[in-house]
Design a protein around this motif. Structure first.
Motif, short mmCIF file in Angstrom:
data_model
loop_
_atom_site.label_atom_id
_atom_site.label_comp_id
_atom_site.label_asym_id
_atom_site.label_seq_id
_atom_site.Cartn_x
_atom_site.Cartn_y
_atom_site.Cartn_z
N ALA A 1 0.84 -1.20 0.00
CA ALA A 1 0.00 0.00 0.00
C ALA A 1 0.87 1.25 0.00
N GLY A 2 1.95 1.22 0.80
CA GLY A 2 2.87 2.35 0.82
C GLY A 2 3.54 2.54 -0.52
N PHE A 3 3.92 1.44 -1.16
CA PHE A 3 4.58 1.51 -2.48
C PHE A 3 3.64 2.11 -3.52
N ILE A 4 2.38 1.65 -3.53
CA ILE A 4 1.40 2.16 -4.50
C ILE A 4 1.14 3.65 -4.25
N GLY A 5 1.00 4.01 -2.96
CA GLY A 5 0.79 5.42 -2.64
C GLY A 5 1.98 6.28 -3.00
N LEU A 6 3.18 5.75 -2.83
CA LEU A 6 4.41 6.49 -3.10
C LEU A 6 4.61 6.70 -4.60
N THR A 7 4.36 5.65 -5.39
CA THR A 7 4.67 5.71 -6.82
C THR A 7 3.47 6.06 -7.69
N GLY A 8 2.25 5.88 -7.16
CA GLY A 8 1.06 6.13 -7.96
C GLY A 8 0.74 5.02 -8.94
N GLN A 9 1.42 3.87 -8.83
CA GLN A 9 1.19 2.74 -9.74
C GLN A 9 0.01 1.91 -9.24
N LYS A 10 -1.13 2.01 -9.92
CA LYS A 10 -2.33 1.30 -9.49
C LYS A 10 -2.74 0.18 -10.45
N ARG A 11 -2.04 0.06 -11.57
CA ARG A 11 -2.38 -1.00 -12.54
C ARG A 11 -1.84 -2.34 -12.07
N LYS A 12 -2.60 -3.42 -12.35
CA LYS A 12 -2.21 -4.75 -11.88
C LYS A 12 -1.25 -5.44 -12.84
N ALA A 13 -1.34 -5.14 -14.14
CA ALA A 13 -0.55 -5.85 -15.15
C ALA A 13 0.96 -5.77 -14.87
#
Length: 427
Positions: A304-316
């Motif tokens: 969750a921290g990584f996604i929030g930090l980078t903005g990468q929300k795609r699963k592929a």
């Protein structure tokens, strides 16, 4: 446009891959030290860890909870490995014998988790994990692991007991670079902040130290070994331990799914299906960890921290990165090379991602007004949970193994307290 999409997906895949790798490197070395493994044995454990981490993350994203959540080596299993190593020696069991028993424990834990998921038992536990509980879990998790990350940044992991000034300065610089890019940069600089930070740090490290990573004489291609510790051994005492671990791990599973759902903007969503499917695959992944003599994984809340930090929300890109880690595990020279990422740099990047997790913890805790009841529950859970983290491990050595595994873990103690107090002290 198509080329831009390919480039974007490739960059996001590489960054996810770096995150998967950086989150998997440290714990095999810790286990190797506890069990007095040789360099070759640690390298083999590292290879199997990469393979199982990649396979577990891939399976969860395809047939489990179907979310971009990394499955990584679990901190709770590190404590169980170390405690069972100590108690095994006290009871006359060799370190190899303990490792064989641990394989059985991981497989049994996987069976219990699989049953919880298949028969939808896990969904009945979901209402217990209120925002107050998940917020407390995230906060205590950051407290528990921040010390490990800081030690790594300062060069204190391993045999060193003094701050390594050069390593500490480089790691601090990278921590600030990742944070600065993630909060103040725009576009691709913001989205790939962690990848850029680790790359810059690795280059600086090579320039300062004056030497590149040494691969050594290793086999070009090798499949991960099955039951590398030896055939599993059985002791009836591991059944209740495995059951207890499975129940405790459910909290980790639920907290991680809730955290990533929130970051993805899915608040208020019915998560029962995700939890049930995720728990079943969670059990399969534990079984794989036992079969491949690795360290059992858990869904890491740091995703969750990584996604929030980078903005990468795609699963592929996450799926591609997981598959890439599986493939890389078959090539020991590559494993040796990518394992050469300096520990201070990896720890600095992970520490930066935890800043987001602290914010998520605060947001969960403050969703509802902090009245006297909630403040008291939080205060008790924080004080006792964090206080337990500072107690010497020998304090609980006279207690049964089950109690040792729980009471020596401040994260579990604090989370259990907030759950218990919320259920007993109703509004």
């Amino acid at each position: 446009m198509n080329t831009q999409k390919i480039v974007k997906t490739s960059m996001e895949t590489i960054q996810w891959f770096i995150f998967l790798l950086a989150s998997s490197v440290a714990l095999p070395i810790v286990i190797g030290g506890i069990f007095e493994m040789s360099f070759a044995e640690i390298a083999g454990l590292m290879q199997r860890t990469f393979f199982v981490v990649g396979l577990a993350s891939f399976l969860q994203s395809i047939i489990g909870h179907k979310m971009p959540i990394m499955e990584g080596p679990a901190g709770i299993w590190i404590s169980i490995f170390s405690v069972m190593a100590a108690t095994g020696l006290q009871n006359g069991r060799s370190l190899d014998g303990t490792l064989q028993l641990l394989q059985t424990t991981m497989i049994l834990t996987g069976i219990f988790l699989f049953i919880f998921g298949i028969f939808k038992i896990s969904q009945f536990i979901l209402p217990i994990f209120t925002p107050l509980v998940t917020g407390t879990f995230f906060f205590l998790l950051t407290v528990q692991l921040s010390g490990t990350f800081l030690e790594g940044m300062l060069g204190l992991q391993g045999e060193s007991s003094n701050i390594q000034v050069k390593e500490a300065l480089i790691a601090t610089f990278i921590f600030l670079v990742v944070l600065g890019l993630s909060f103040f940069a725009k576009g691709w600089l913001k989205n790939y902040s962690m990848f850029i930070g680790i790359l810059i740090g690795w280059i600086i490290f090579i320039l300062v130290e004056g030497e590149a990573p040494v691969i050594g004489d290793v086999q070009l291609f090798a499949l991960p070994d099955v039951f590398a510790f030896g055939m599993p051994s059985f002791n009836i005492s591991v059944i209740p331990i495995a059951l207890l671990i499975a129940v405790i791990l459910l909290s980790n599973m639920i907290a991680s799914v809730v955290a990533v759902d929130q970051v993805l903007g899915n608040e208020g969503k019915d998560r029962r299906k995700e939890i049930n499917h995720g728990t079943a695959v969670f059990g399969i992944n534990h079984g794989l960890s036992g079969v491949f003599s690795s360290i059992a994984n858990v869904p890491l809340s740091t995703s969750a921290g990584f996604i929030g930090l980078t903005g990468q929300k795609r699963k592929a890109p996450f799926i591609y990165a997981s598959f890439l880690l599986i493939l890389f595990a078959f090539f020991p020279p590559i494993v040796a090379f990518i394992s050469a990422i300096p520990a201070p740099i990896a720890n600095a990047a992970l520490m930066a991602s935890f800043v987001q997790l602290v914010g998520l913890a605060i947001r969960n805790v403050t969703i509802q007004p902090l009245d006297n009841r909630r403040m008291t529950i939080l205060g008790v859970a924080y004080l006792i949970g964090m206080g337990t983290m500072f107690l010497p491990s020998e304090v609980f050595s006279e207690f049964p193994l089950l109690i040792q595994n729980i009471m020596s873990n401040g994260l579990l103690v604090g989370t259990a307290l907030v759950i218990l107090l919320e259920q007993l002290w109703r509004e």
